[in-house]
Design an enzyme around this catalytic site. Sequence first.
Site, PDB file in Angstrom:
ATOM      1  N   LYS A 279      -5.421  10.726  -0.169  1.00 33.58           N
ATOM      2  CA  LYS A 279      -5.481   9.428   0.505  1.00 33.58           C
ATOM      3  C   LYS A 279      -6.696   8.705  -0.077  1.00 33.58           C
ATOM      4  O   LYS A 279      -7.833   9.150   0.097  1.00 33.58           O
ATOM      5  CB  LYS A 279      -5.630   9.637   2.016  1.00 33.58           C
ATOM      6  CG  LYS A 279      -5.872   8.363   2.804  1.00 33.58           C
ATOM      7  CD  LYS A 279      -5.992   8.657   4.299  1.00 33.58           C
ATOM      8  CE  LYS A 279      -6.604   7.464   5.035  1.00 33.58           C
ATOM      9  NZ  LYS A 279      -6.785   7.739   6.480  1.00 33.58           N
TER      10      LYS A 279
ATOM     11  N   LYS B 227      -4.106  -0.699  14.007  1.00 37.75           N
ATOM     12  CA  LYS B 227      -3.421   0.373  14.705  1.00 37.75           C
ATOM     13  C   LYS B 227      -3.918   0.496  16.138  1.00 37.75           C
ATOM     14  O   LYS B 227      -5.098   0.379  16.416  1.00 37.75           O
ATOM     15  CB  LYS B 227      -3.643   1.693  13.968  1.00 37.75           C
ATOM     16  CG  LYS B 227      -2.875   1.737  12.663  1.00 37.75           C
ATOM     17  CD  LYS B 227      -3.383   2.821  11.770  1.00 37.75           C
ATOM     18  CE  LYS B 227      -4.751   2.459  11.219  1.00 37.75           C
ATOM     19  NZ  LYS B 227      -5.288   3.487  10.323  1.00 37.75           N
TER      20      LYS B 227
ATOM     21  N   SER C 285     -13.040   1.911   9.302  1.00 40.97           N
ATOM     22  CA  SER C 285     -12.285   1.926   8.049  1.00 40.97           C
ATOM     23  C   SER C 285     -12.912   1.012   7.005  1.00 40.97           C
ATOM     24  O   SER C 285     -13.363  -0.097   7.310  1.00 40.97           O
ATOM     25  CB  SER C 285     -10.852   1.472   8.311  1.00 40.97           C
ATOM     26  OG  SER C 285     -10.144   1.379   7.087  1.00 40.97           O
TER      27      SER C 285
ATOM     28  N   GLU D 228       0.847  -1.202   0.000  1.00 40.54           N
ATOM     29  CA  GLU D 228       0.000   0.000   0.000  1.00 40.54           C
ATOM     30  C   GLU D 228       0.881   1.251   0.000  1.00 40.54           C
ATOM     31  O   GLU D 228       2.075   1.177   0.341  1.00 40.54           O
ATOM     32  CB  GLU D 228      -0.930  -0.008   1.216  1.00 40.54           C
ATOM     33  CG  GLU D 228      -0.205  -0.068   2.542  1.00 40.54           C
ATOM     34  CD  GLU D 228      -0.556   1.075   3.472  1.00 40.54           C
ATOM     35  OE1 GLU D 228      -0.865   2.178   2.995  1.00 40.54           O
ATOM     36  OE2 GLU D 228      -0.468   0.841   4.698  1.00 40.54           O
TER      37      GLU D 228
ATOM     38  N   VAL E 136      -5.100   0.375   2.472  1.00 36.89           N
ATOM     39  CA  VAL E 136      -5.214  -1.086   2.389  1.00 36.89           C
ATOM     40  C   VAL E 136      -6.464  -1.458   1.593  1.00 36.89           C
ATOM     41  O   VAL E 136      -6.438  -2.367   0.758  1.00 36.89           O
ATOM     42  CB  VAL E 136      -5.262  -1.707   3.802  1.00 36.89           C
ATOM     43  CG1 VAL E 136      -5.655  -3.177   3.737  1.00 36.89           C
ATOM     44  CG2 VAL E 136      -3.911  -1.534   4.488  1.00 36.89           C
TER      45      VAL E 136
ATOM     46  N   ASP F 145     -17.109   5.802  12.755  1.00 42.87           N
ATOM     47  CA  ASP F 145     -15.858   5.769  12.000  1.00 42.87           C
ATOM     48  C   ASP F 145     -15.277   4.358  12.000  1.00 42.87           C
ATOM     49  O   ASP F 145     -14.658   3.910  12.962  1.00 42.87           O
ATOM     50  CB  ASP F 145     -14.855   6.768  12.585  1.00 42.87           C
ATOM     51  CG  ASP F 145     -13.655   6.985  11.667  1.00 42.87           C
ATOM     52  OD1 ASP F 145     -13.503   6.217  10.694  1.00 42.87           O
ATOM     53  OD2 ASP F 145     -12.884   7.922  11.923  1.00 42.87           O
TER      54      ASP F 145
HETATM   55  N1  PSU Z   1      -1.271   2.239   9.550  1.00 43.05           N
HETATM   56  C1  PSU Z   1      -0.204   3.054   9.670  1.00 43.05           C
HETATM   57  N2  PSU Z   1      -0.078   4.103   8.849  1.00 43.05           N
HETATM   58  C2  PSU Z   1      -0.993   4.339   7.884  1.00 43.05           C
HETATM   59  C3  PSU Z   1      -2.113   3.484   7.739  1.00 43.05           C
HETATM   60  C4  PSU Z   1      -2.199   2.440   8.600  1.00 43.05           C
HETATM   61  O1  PSU Z   1       0.625   2.872  10.543  1.00 43.05           O
HETATM   62  O2  PSU Z   1      -0.820   5.298   7.152  1.00 43.05           O
HETATM   63  C5  PSU Z   1      -3.110   3.718   6.641  1.00 43.05           C
HETATM   64  C6  PSU Z   1      -3.338   2.433   5.840  1.00 43.05           C
HETATM   65  O3  PSU Z   1      -3.181   2.738   4.474  1.00 43.05           O
HETATM   66  C7  PSU Z   1      -4.763   2.060   6.145  1.00 43.05           C
HETATM   67  C8  PSU Z   1      -5.379   3.424   6.352  1.00 43.05           C
HETATM   68  O4  PSU Z   1      -5.368   1.331   5.107  1.00 43.05           O
HETATM   69  O5  PSU Z   1      -4.396   4.094   7.114  1.00 43.05           O
HETATM   70  C9  PSU Z   1      -6.716   3.380   7.036  1.00 43.05           C
HETATM   71  O6  PSU Z   1      -7.265   4.650   7.002  1.00 43.05           O
HETATM   72  P1  PSU Z   1      -8.811   4.861   7.381  1.00 43.05           P
HETATM   73  O7  PSU Z   1      -8.918   4.527   8.840  1.00 43.05           O
HETATM   74  O8  PSU Z   1      -9.063   6.320   7.099  1.00 43.05           O
HETATM   75  O9  PSU Z   1      -9.600   3.939   6.508  1.00 43.05           O
HETATM   76 MN    MN Z   2     -12.295   6.519   8.867  1.00 43.70          MN
END
Ligand code: PSU
Ligand code: MN
Length: 302
Positions: free
Chosen positions: A84, A157, A138, A23, A104, A136
């Site tokens: 993003k 995370k 993902s 990614e 991802v 929220d």
């Molecule tokens: N984990 C990290 N750094 C990141 C991400 C995850 O340590 O930048 C990114 C990944 O690309 C993941 C995204 O898919 O954050 C998820 O973002 P969201 O919660 O907005 O869907």
């Molecule tokens: Mn989100």
Amino acid sequence: MRLRVAPEVRSALEARRPVVALESTVIAHGLPRPTNLETARALEDEVRAAGATPATVALADGAALVGADAALLARLAREEGVAKVSLRDLAPVLARGGLGAATVAATAEVAARAGIAVVATGGIGGVHRGAERSFDESADLEAIARNPVCVVCAGAKLVLDLALTLERLETLGVPVVGYGTDELPAFYVRSSGIALAHRADEPSAVARIAREQLARGAGLVVAAPVPEADALGRAEAEAEVARALAAAERAGVRGAALTPFLLRALGEATSGRSLRANVALLRRNAKIAAQIAAALSGGATG
Ligand code: PSU
Ligand code: MN
């Protein structure tokens, strides 16, 4: 969706040699400069050293790139305002021909279309703390559920609600396989105290599970703990996360901007130790992903 597959990736896929999709949001938004570009290159090197071909996924000029070249990696790492791109953003960013870093979720969708079975990342997105009010969650979770890909990560995370994330994955039918562990790893921290239902200790064991799950047209998560030498302690990490979350709330940061904000705050609070842990786990995941890809393609076994 127009796919532009790099020649090296195309020939690997045609010859059924192992390929790992990487990614790119972590490059554009997850890591500070210049560590981001160094790490992007290091991850490709890890994949190569383990005998697979790396394919960093990004968006540019109205196409999904499968195997970004060196110039594009540098643009992703250095330019301001790189989008993003999660699932909701794929169509608009493709339509306007913008430069985009793939989460991802977007990487899983593009990889599946390109015929790549293994994706490596640091941590997947998941259910945020307070999601019962913010909603929220993902798009990574849905995307893994509906694309036949094996996503290698260090868990979700730490800033997320890990227990709720695991519940959602269960509902979505996505197995989370602990790699050499019985507990869900928590990104910078080796364990969360949350038990996993499934475990594998070798790439070949993961590959056996992945073959079955991918044949269902669905994905799975392989969760490998951060290397011991670079791990943070659970109590310390929890305290810093709580502080970072409070700062985000005060600053009114929400939605797609929240994860990058929290990661930056944690890096500052731990004077770079969270950054070292982040890079170490990314590298390990890239290597494990390459080994799984090799096992899947019937080549090297682990
Ligand atoms: N984990 C990290 N750094 C990141 C991400 C995850 O340590 O930048 C990114 C990944 O690309 C993941 C995204 O898919 O954050 C998820 O973002 P969201 O919660 O907005 O869907
Ligand atoms: Mn989100």
